[in-house]
Write a protein that holds these residues in place. Sequence first.
Motif, PDB file in Angstrom:
ATOM      1  N   GLU A   8       0.806  -1.212   0.000  1.00 14.78           N
ATOM      2  CA  GLU A   8       0.000   0.000   0.000  1.00 14.78           C
ATOM      3  C   GLU A   8       0.843   1.267   0.000  1.00 14.78           C
ATOM      4  OE1 GLU A   8      -1.762   0.626   4.279  1.00 14.78           O
ATOM      5  OE2 GLU A   8      -2.017  -1.465   3.679  1.00 14.78           O
ATOM      6  N   ALA A  68      -1.537   8.675  -8.750  1.00 11.35           N
ATOM      7  CA  ALA A  68      -1.403   7.602  -7.754  1.00 11.35           C
ATOM      8  C   ALA A  68      -0.900   8.113  -6.405  1.00 11.35           C
ATOM      9  CB  ALA A  68      -0.523   6.478  -8.282  1.00 11.35           C
ATOM     10  N   LYS A  69      -1.243   9.335  -6.078  1.00 12.21           N
ATOM     11  CA  LYS A  69      -0.851   9.896  -4.773  1.00 12.21           C
ATOM     12  C   LYS A  69      -1.847   9.427  -3.713  1.00 12.21           C
ATOM     13  CE  LYS A  69       0.711  14.050  -2.467  1.00 12.21           C
ATOM     14  NZ  LYS A  69       2.000  13.574  -2.031  1.00 12.21           N
ATOM     15  N   VAL A  70      -1.312   8.992  -2.582  1.00 14.67           N
ATOM     16  CA  VAL A  70      -2.156   8.524  -1.483  1.00 14.67           C
ATOM     17  C   VAL A  70      -2.255   9.631  -0.439  1.00 14.67           C
ATOM     18  CG1 VAL A  70      -2.446   6.794   0.328  1.00 14.67           C
ATOM     19  CG2 VAL A  70      -1.486   6.128  -1.895  1.00 14.67           C
ATOM     20  N   ARG A  82      -7.923   6.632   3.745  1.00 12.63           N
ATOM     21  CA  ARG A  82      -6.884   6.843   2.742  1.00 12.63           C
ATOM     22  C   ARG A  82      -7.511   6.891   1.356  1.00 12.63           C
ATOM     23  NH1 ARG A  82      -3.188   2.081   4.464  1.00 12.63           N
ATOM     24  NH2 ARG A  82      -5.228   1.401   5.103  1.00 12.63           N
ATOM     25  N   ILE A  84      -6.552   7.015  -2.817  1.00 14.02           N
ATOM     26  CA  ILE A  84      -5.592   6.926  -3.917  1.00 14.02           C
ATOM     27  C   ILE A  84      -6.125   7.832  -5.015  1.00 14.02           C
ATOM     28  CG2 ILE A  84      -4.440   5.443  -5.599  1.00 14.02           C
ATOM     29  CD1 ILE A  84      -5.299   3.033  -3.863  1.00 14.02           C
ATOM     30  N   ASP A  86      -5.711   8.911  -8.510  1.00 14.65           N
ATOM     31  CA  ASP A  86      -5.094   8.640  -9.809  1.00 14.65           C
ATOM     32  C   ASP A  86      -5.995   9.221 -10.892  1.00 14.65           C
ATOM     33  OD1 ASP A  86      -3.001   7.698 -11.349  1.00 14.65           O
ATOM     34  OD2 ASP A  86      -3.824   5.689 -11.561  1.00 14.65           O
ATOM     35  N   SER A  98      -4.552   0.655  -9.743  1.00 17.04           N
ATOM     36  CA  SER A  98      -5.058   1.237  -8.499  1.00 17.04           C
ATOM     37  C   SER A  98      -5.978   0.270  -7.763  1.00 17.04           C
ATOM     38  CB  SER A  98      -5.793   2.549  -8.772  1.00 17.04           C
ATOM     39  OG  SER A  98      -4.875   3.538  -9.166  1.00 17.04           O
ATOM     40  N   VAL A 101      -3.830  -2.134  -5.946  1.00 16.89           N
ATOM     41  CA  VAL A 101      -3.311  -1.521  -4.720  1.00 16.89           C
ATOM     42  C   VAL A 101      -4.408  -1.483  -3.658  1.00 16.89           C
ATOM     43  CG1 VAL A 101      -2.419   0.610  -3.683  1.00 16.89           C
ATOM     44  CG2 VAL A 101      -1.559  -0.161  -5.900  1.00 16.89           C
TER      45      VAL A 101
END
Length: 131
Positions: A8, A68-70, A82, A84, A86, A98, A101
Amino acid sequence: ILGVELREDGSSVEADIEGKRVSFRVQIPGKHMAVNALGALVAAASAGADLEQALFDIGEFEAVVGRAKVFEIPIPGGGVGRLIDDSFNATIASVRSSLEVLKVMQPRADGRRVAVLGDVMHIGPDELEQH
Protein backbone atom coordinates in the motif's frame (compact mmCIF):
# COMPACT_ATOMS: atom_id res chain seq x y z
CA ILE A 1 10.48 -6.84 -14.70
CA LEU A 2 11.26 -10.11 -12.99
CA GLY A 3 8.97 -9.52 -10.03
CA VAL A 4 6.90 -6.87 -8.29
CA GLU A 5 5.71 -6.89 -4.69
CA LEU A 6 2.79 -4.49 -4.37
CA ARG A 7 2.25 -2.82 -1.03
CA GLU A 8 0.00 0.00 0.00
CA ASP A 9 2.98 2.35 0.36
CA GLY A 10 4.71 1.49 -2.91
CA SER A 11 6.35 -1.45 -4.64
CA SER A 12 9.53 -3.46 -4.49
CA VAL A 13 10.78 -4.40 -7.94
CA GLU A 14 13.27 -6.95 -9.27
CA ALA A 15 14.31 -6.32 -12.86
CA ASP A 16 16.95 -6.94 -15.48
CA ILE A 17 18.48 -3.80 -16.97
CA GLU A 18 20.92 -4.45 -19.81
CA GLY A 19 21.79 -7.88 -18.38
CA LYS A 20 22.22 -6.66 -14.80
CA ARG A 21 19.79 -7.88 -12.13
CA VAL A 22 18.67 -4.96 -9.97
CA SER A 23 16.29 -4.32 -7.09
CA PHE A 24 14.62 -1.01 -6.42
CA ARG A 25 11.77 0.51 -4.49
CA VAL A 26 9.07 2.82 -5.81
CA GLN A 27 7.22 4.94 -3.24
CA ILE A 28 4.22 5.28 -5.54
CA PRO A 29 1.78 2.36 -5.34
CA GLY A 30 0.75 0.40 -8.40
CA LYS A 31 2.28 -1.91 -10.98
CA HIS A 32 1.91 0.76 -13.66
CA MET A 33 4.20 3.02 -11.62
CA ALA A 34 6.75 0.20 -11.28
CA VAL A 35 6.68 -0.21 -15.07
CA ASN A 36 7.09 3.57 -15.54
CA ALA A 37 10.02 3.60 -13.10
CA LEU A 38 11.72 0.74 -14.94
CA GLY A 39 11.29 2.63 -18.22
CA ALA A 40 13.02 5.66 -16.71
CA LEU A 41 15.85 3.48 -15.35
CA VAL A 42 16.39 1.76 -18.71
CA ALA A 43 16.47 5.14 -20.45
CA ALA A 44 18.97 6.47 -17.89
CA ALA A 45 21.21 3.41 -18.22
CA SER A 46 21.05 3.57 -22.03
CA ALA A 47 22.08 7.23 -21.91
CA GLY A 48 25.14 6.34 -19.82
CA ALA A 49 23.89 7.58 -16.44
CA ASP A 50 25.13 6.04 -13.19
CA LEU A 51 22.65 3.18 -12.71
CA GLU A 52 23.27 2.87 -8.96
CA GLN A 53 22.49 6.57 -8.50
CA ALA A 54 19.40 6.27 -10.70
CA LEU A 55 18.17 3.30 -8.62
CA PHE A 56 18.56 5.39 -5.47
CA ASP A 57 16.92 8.45 -7.03
CA ILE A 58 13.89 6.53 -8.32
CA GLY A 59 13.28 5.36 -4.75
CA GLU A 60 13.15 8.97 -3.58
CA PHE A 61 10.61 10.05 -6.19
CA GLU A 62 7.19 10.89 -4.73
CA ALA A 63 3.79 10.95 -6.37
CA VAL A 64 2.23 14.23 -7.41
CA VAL A 65 -1.46 15.07 -7.10
CA GLY A 66 -3.54 13.07 -9.55
CA ARG A 67 -0.84 10.47 -10.24
CA ALA A 68 -1.40 7.60 -7.75
CA LYS A 69 -0.85 9.90 -4.77
CA VAL A 70 -2.16 8.52 -1.48
CA PHE A 71 -3.75 10.99 0.92
CA GLU A 72 -4.89 10.50 4.50
CA ILE A 73 -8.30 12.01 5.13
CA PRO A 74 -9.70 12.75 8.61
CA ILE A 75 -13.09 11.12 9.15
CA PRO A 76 -15.70 13.02 11.21
CA GLY A 77 -16.05 11.34 14.58
CA GLY A 78 -12.49 10.04 14.54
CA GLY A 79 -10.34 7.91 12.37
CA VAL A 80 -8.47 8.40 9.15
CA GLY A 81 -9.27 7.21 5.65
CA ARG A 82 -6.88 6.84 2.74
CA LEU A 83 -7.51 8.00 -0.81
CA ILE A 84 -5.59 6.93 -3.92
CA ASP A 85 -5.87 9.87 -6.30
CA ASP A 86 -5.09 8.64 -9.81
CA SER A 87 -7.51 11.04 -11.46
CA PHE A 88 -5.23 12.96 -13.83
CA ASN A 89 -5.51 11.41 -17.27
CA ALA A 90 -6.37 7.99 -15.83
CA THR A 91 -6.08 5.04 -18.19
CA ILE A 92 -7.51 1.54 -18.07
CA ALA A 93 -4.06 0.29 -16.97
CA SER A 94 -3.82 2.83 -14.13
CA VAL A 95 -7.36 2.02 -12.95
CA ARG A 96 -6.54 -1.71 -12.89
CA SER A 97 -3.32 -0.97 -11.07
CA SER A 98 -5.06 1.24 -8.50
CA LEU A 99 -7.63 -1.49 -7.87
CA GLU A 100 -4.76 -3.96 -7.27
CA VAL A 101 -3.31 -1.52 -4.72
CA LEU A 102 -6.73 -1.09 -3.11
CA LYS A 103 -6.89 -4.87 -2.73
CA VAL A 104 -3.64 -4.94 -0.70
CA MET A 105 -4.59 -1.94 1.46
CA GLN A 106 -5.86 -3.10 4.82
CA PRO A 107 -8.84 -1.19 6.16
CA ARG A 108 -8.48 0.00 9.72
CA ALA A 109 -10.72 -1.36 12.48
CA ASP A 110 -14.26 -1.51 11.05
CA GLY A 111 -13.22 0.26 7.84
CA ARG A 112 -13.81 -0.84 4.28
CA ARG A 113 -12.44 -0.40 0.80
CA VAL A 114 -14.36 1.86 -1.58
CA ALA A 115 -13.55 2.61 -5.22
CA VAL A 116 -14.98 5.78 -6.77
CA LEU A 117 -14.55 5.78 -10.53
CA GLY A 118 -15.40 8.36 -13.13
CA ASP A 119 -15.07 8.47 -16.88
CA VAL A 120 -11.78 7.25 -18.31
CA MET A 121 -11.02 9.38 -21.35
CA HIS A 122 -8.80 8.83 -24.37
CA ILE A 123 -9.22 5.06 -24.53
CA GLY A 124 -9.33 4.76 -28.29
CA PRO A 125 -11.42 2.89 -30.83
CA ASP A 126 -12.21 -0.04 -28.47
CA GLU A 127 -13.66 2.30 -25.82
CA LEU A 128 -16.97 0.42 -25.40
CA GLU A 129 -15.19 -2.95 -25.04
CA GLN A 130 -12.76 -1.54 -22.44
CA HIS A 131 -15.56 -0.09 -20.33
